[in-house]
Design a protein around this motif. Sequence first.
Motif, PDB file in Angstrom:
ATOM      1  N   LEU A 122       1.751  -4.496   2.025  1.00 44.45           N
ATOM      2  CA  LEU A 122       2.951  -5.099   1.445  1.00 44.45           C
ATOM      3  C   LEU A 122       3.189  -4.700  -0.011  1.00 44.45           C
ATOM      4  N   GLY A 123       2.364  -3.778  -0.536  1.00 44.90           N
ATOM      5  CA  GLY A 123       2.593  -3.312  -1.895  1.00 44.90           C
ATOM      6  C   GLY A 123       1.777  -4.023  -2.957  1.00 44.90           C
ATOM      7  N   TYR A 124       0.701  -4.689  -2.541  1.00 45.56           N
ATOM      8  CA  TYR A 124      -0.188  -5.351  -3.484  1.00 45.56           C
ATOM      9  C   TYR A 124      -1.543  -4.636  -3.488  1.00 45.56           C
ATOM     10  N   VAL A 125      -2.295  -4.863  -4.550  1.00 45.68           N
ATOM     11  CA  VAL A 125      -3.621  -4.290  -4.656  1.00 45.68           C
ATOM     12  C   VAL A 125      -4.597  -5.410  -5.002  1.00 45.68           C
ATOM     13  N   THR A 126      -5.779  -5.355  -4.398  1.00 43.73           N
ATOM     14  CA  THR A 126      -6.828  -6.338  -4.657  1.00 43.73           C
ATOM     15  C   THR A 126      -7.959  -5.642  -5.402  1.00 43.73           C
ATOM     16  N   LEU A 127      -8.195  -6.069  -6.635  1.00 55.09           N
ATOM     17  CA  LEU A 127      -9.164  -5.436  -7.521  1.00 55.09           C
ATOM     18  C   LEU A 127      -9.988  -6.493  -8.243  1.00 55.09           C
ATOM     19  N   THR A 128     -11.114  -6.063  -8.826  1.00 55.48           N
ATOM     20  CA  THR A 128     -11.794  -6.931  -9.767  1.00 55.48           C
ATOM     21  C   THR A 128     -10.977  -6.969 -11.050  1.00 55.48           C
ATOM     22  N   LEU A 129     -11.279  -7.920 -11.911  1.00 49.93           N
ATOM     23  CA  LEU A 129     -10.538  -8.011 -13.165  1.00 49.93           C
ATOM     24  C   LEU A 129     -10.869  -6.864 -14.106  1.00 49.93           C
ATOM     25  N   ASN A 130     -11.912  -6.091 -13.790  1.00 47.87           N
ATOM     26  CA  ASN A 130     -12.209  -4.857 -14.532  1.00 47.87           C
ATOM     27  C   ASN A 130     -11.415  -3.673 -14.009  1.00 47.87           C
ATOM     28  N   GLY A 131     -10.714  -3.869 -12.886  1.00 53.09           N
ATOM     29  CA  GLY A 131      -9.934  -2.790 -12.299  1.00 53.09           C
ATOM     30  C   GLY A 131     -10.658  -1.994 -11.241  1.00 53.09           C
ATOM     31  N   ALA A 172      -8.458 -20.055  -1.501  1.00 55.96           N
ATOM     32  CA  ALA A 172      -8.048 -18.659  -1.696  1.00 55.96           C
ATOM     33  C   ALA A 172      -7.041 -18.255  -0.635  1.00 55.96           C
ATOM     34  N   ALA A 173      -7.269 -18.696   0.597  1.00 49.61           N
ATOM     35  CA  ALA A 173      -6.373 -18.323   1.691  1.00 49.61           C
ATOM     36  C   ALA A 173      -4.950 -18.782   1.435  1.00 49.61           C
ATOM     37  N   ILE A 174      -4.792 -20.026   0.988  1.00 51.82           N
ATOM     38  CA  ILE A 174      -3.446 -20.547   0.732  1.00 51.82           C
ATOM     39  C   ILE A 174      -2.809 -19.800  -0.432  1.00 51.82           C
ATOM     40  N   SER A 175      -3.591 -19.542  -1.477  1.00 50.90           N
ATOM     41  CA  SER A 175      -3.056 -18.807  -2.628  1.00 50.90           C
ATOM     42  C   SER A 175      -2.635 -17.393  -2.240  1.00 50.90           C
ATOM     43  N   PHE A 176      -3.496 -16.682  -1.505  1.00 50.96           N
ATOM     44  CA  PHE A 176      -3.143 -15.340  -1.052  1.00 50.96           C
ATOM     45  C   PHE A 176      -1.890 -15.380  -0.178  1.00 50.96           C
ATOM     46  N   SER A 177      -1.783 -16.378   0.666  1.00 54.06           N
ATOM     47  CA  SER A 177      -0.615 -16.483   1.541  1.00 54.06           C
ATOM     48  C   SER A 177       0.668 -16.606   0.736  1.00 54.06           C
ATOM     49  N   LEU A 220       1.493 -13.142  -0.577  1.00 55.19           N
ATOM     50  CA  LEU A 220       1.959 -12.246   0.480  1.00 55.19           C
ATOM     51  C   LEU A 220       3.354 -12.596   0.975  1.00 55.19           C
ATOM     52  N   THR A 221       3.715 -13.866   0.880  1.00 56.42           N
ATOM     53  CA  THR A 221       5.056 -14.289   1.312  1.00 56.42           C
ATOM     54  C   THR A 221       6.048 -14.323   0.155  1.00 56.42           C
ATOM     55  N   GLY A 222       5.629 -13.835  -1.019  1.00 53.75           N
ATOM     56  CA  GLY A 222       6.552 -13.689  -2.135  1.00 53.75           C
ATOM     57  C   GLY A 222       6.793 -14.935  -2.958  1.00 53.75           C
ATOM     58  N   LYS A 223       6.019 -15.987  -2.744  1.00 52.43           N
ATOM     59  CA  LYS A 223       6.206 -17.230  -3.504  1.00 52.43           C
ATOM     60  C   LYS A 223       5.473 -17.195  -4.844  1.00 52.43           C
ATOM     61  N   GLU A 238       6.313 -14.928  13.608  1.00 56.50           N
ATOM     62  CA  GLU A 238       6.944 -13.782  14.293  1.00 56.50           C
ATOM     63  C   GLU A 238       7.913 -13.021  13.392  1.00 56.50           C
ATOM     64  N   GLN A 239       7.906 -13.310  12.106  1.00 58.39           N
ATOM     65  CA  GLN A 239       8.818 -12.649  11.181  1.00 58.39           C
ATOM     66  C   GLN A 239       8.071 -11.611  10.354  1.00 58.39           C
ATOM     67  N   ILE A 240       8.589 -10.387  10.323  1.00 59.22           N
ATOM     68  CA  ILE A 240       7.968  -9.335   9.518  1.00 59.22           C
ATOM     69  C   ILE A 240       8.223  -9.623   8.040  1.00 59.22           C
ATOM     70  N   LEU A 241       7.160  -9.541   7.240  1.00 61.54           N
ATOM     71  CA  LEU A 241       7.276  -9.788   5.811  1.00 61.54           C
ATOM     72  C   LEU A 241       7.737  -8.519   5.087  1.00 61.54           C
ATOM     73  N   PRO A 242       8.583  -8.668   4.087  1.00 55.99           N
ATOM     74  CA  PRO A 242       9.036  -7.495   3.331  1.00 55.99           C
ATOM     75  C   PRO A 242       7.974  -7.055   2.334  1.00 55.99           C
ATOM     76  N   THR A 243       8.002  -5.788   1.961  1.00 55.65           N
ATOM     77  CA  THR A 243       7.118  -5.293   0.915  1.00 55.65           C
ATOM     78  C   THR A 243       7.639  -5.754  -0.445  1.00 55.65           C
ATOM     79  N   PHE A 244       6.733  -5.798  -1.412  1.00 55.08           N
ATOM     80  CA  PHE A 244       7.113  -6.203  -2.758  1.00 55.08           C
ATOM     81  C   PHE A 244       8.069  -5.167  -3.344  1.00 55.08           C
ATOM     82  N   THR A 245       9.109  -5.645  -4.027  1.00 52.67           N
ATOM     83  CA  THR A 245      10.050  -4.737  -4.670  1.00 52.67           C
ATOM     84  C   THR A 245       9.912  -4.814  -6.186  1.00 52.67           C
TER      85      THR A 245
END
Length: 266
Positions: free
Chosen positions: A216-225, A182-187, A190-193, A136-143
């Motif tokens: 949240l200020g992240y981008v998901t891309l291939t390693l080629n961009g 992947a889910a745990i890593s992405f989490s 997203l939570t800034g860890k 129930e906690q809103i996550l902050p965007t990446f700074t």
Amino acid sequence: MKNKLAFAKQIVLEAGEFLRTHRLDELNISQKTSQTDLVTQMDRQVQQSLIEKIQKCYPADHILAEEDGVRHDISDGNVWVIDPIDGTTNFIVQHSDFAVMVAYFEKGVGQFGLIYDVMADQLLYGGGEFPVYCNEQILPTFTSSELKMSLLSINAGMFEKNQWGLADLAAKSLGVRVYGSAAISFSRVLTGKLLAYFTCICPWDYAAASIMGEKLGYVTLTLNGDKPNFQSQQAIMMVPHCMQEEFLNYLKSHKEMTSEFATRLS
């Protein structure tokens, strides 16, 4: 859309409760593509249950899912993307560090995603028009952050072989964490860890995270961009949008050096 997200939360939490209840049951385990790519009857039961619930409430919607060849182009109409158990090997061996993932797209545009870390009882959800929540906690965007003061997550095989120079990149950071999911890593990103995540995965592995990450200020891309194709397994990264060029320049430079080295040896 609010009602659809509430529905998605409900069915994901129900799937998690089923897995918690049955995680110690005798499992029928089989290989898919390799000895580390496993599937159980629980993967299939959870996926089928999620599909049935979605089709009952939204009969005109379509499904793209991990198991049993359930495939639909995300650009074609309303599409739910399902990974019933991400981290199946963790589920089998450790009974922890596995997750249920669901994402929802309309004509190729992500509307929301959900990642439920079952044993931690941690639900990440939102994206699109919604804030991203952890429970129930809103996550902050990446700074901002520096690589030298951050942790990365890198696929174990890619790290071991130093593909794309990822082991060298990791040496510039505080270290690497490998979770087997992947889910745990992405989490963790997203939570800034974690600062970033590099791996080789399929659409159902990154769909939910990509929607929430964008918010949240992240981008998901291939390693080629390039943008992921949502059709096949690809080398994927999630990195802060503001550091995108920094990472891409590094990966491009290493790829070129690797190609030159291979040419000299041939």
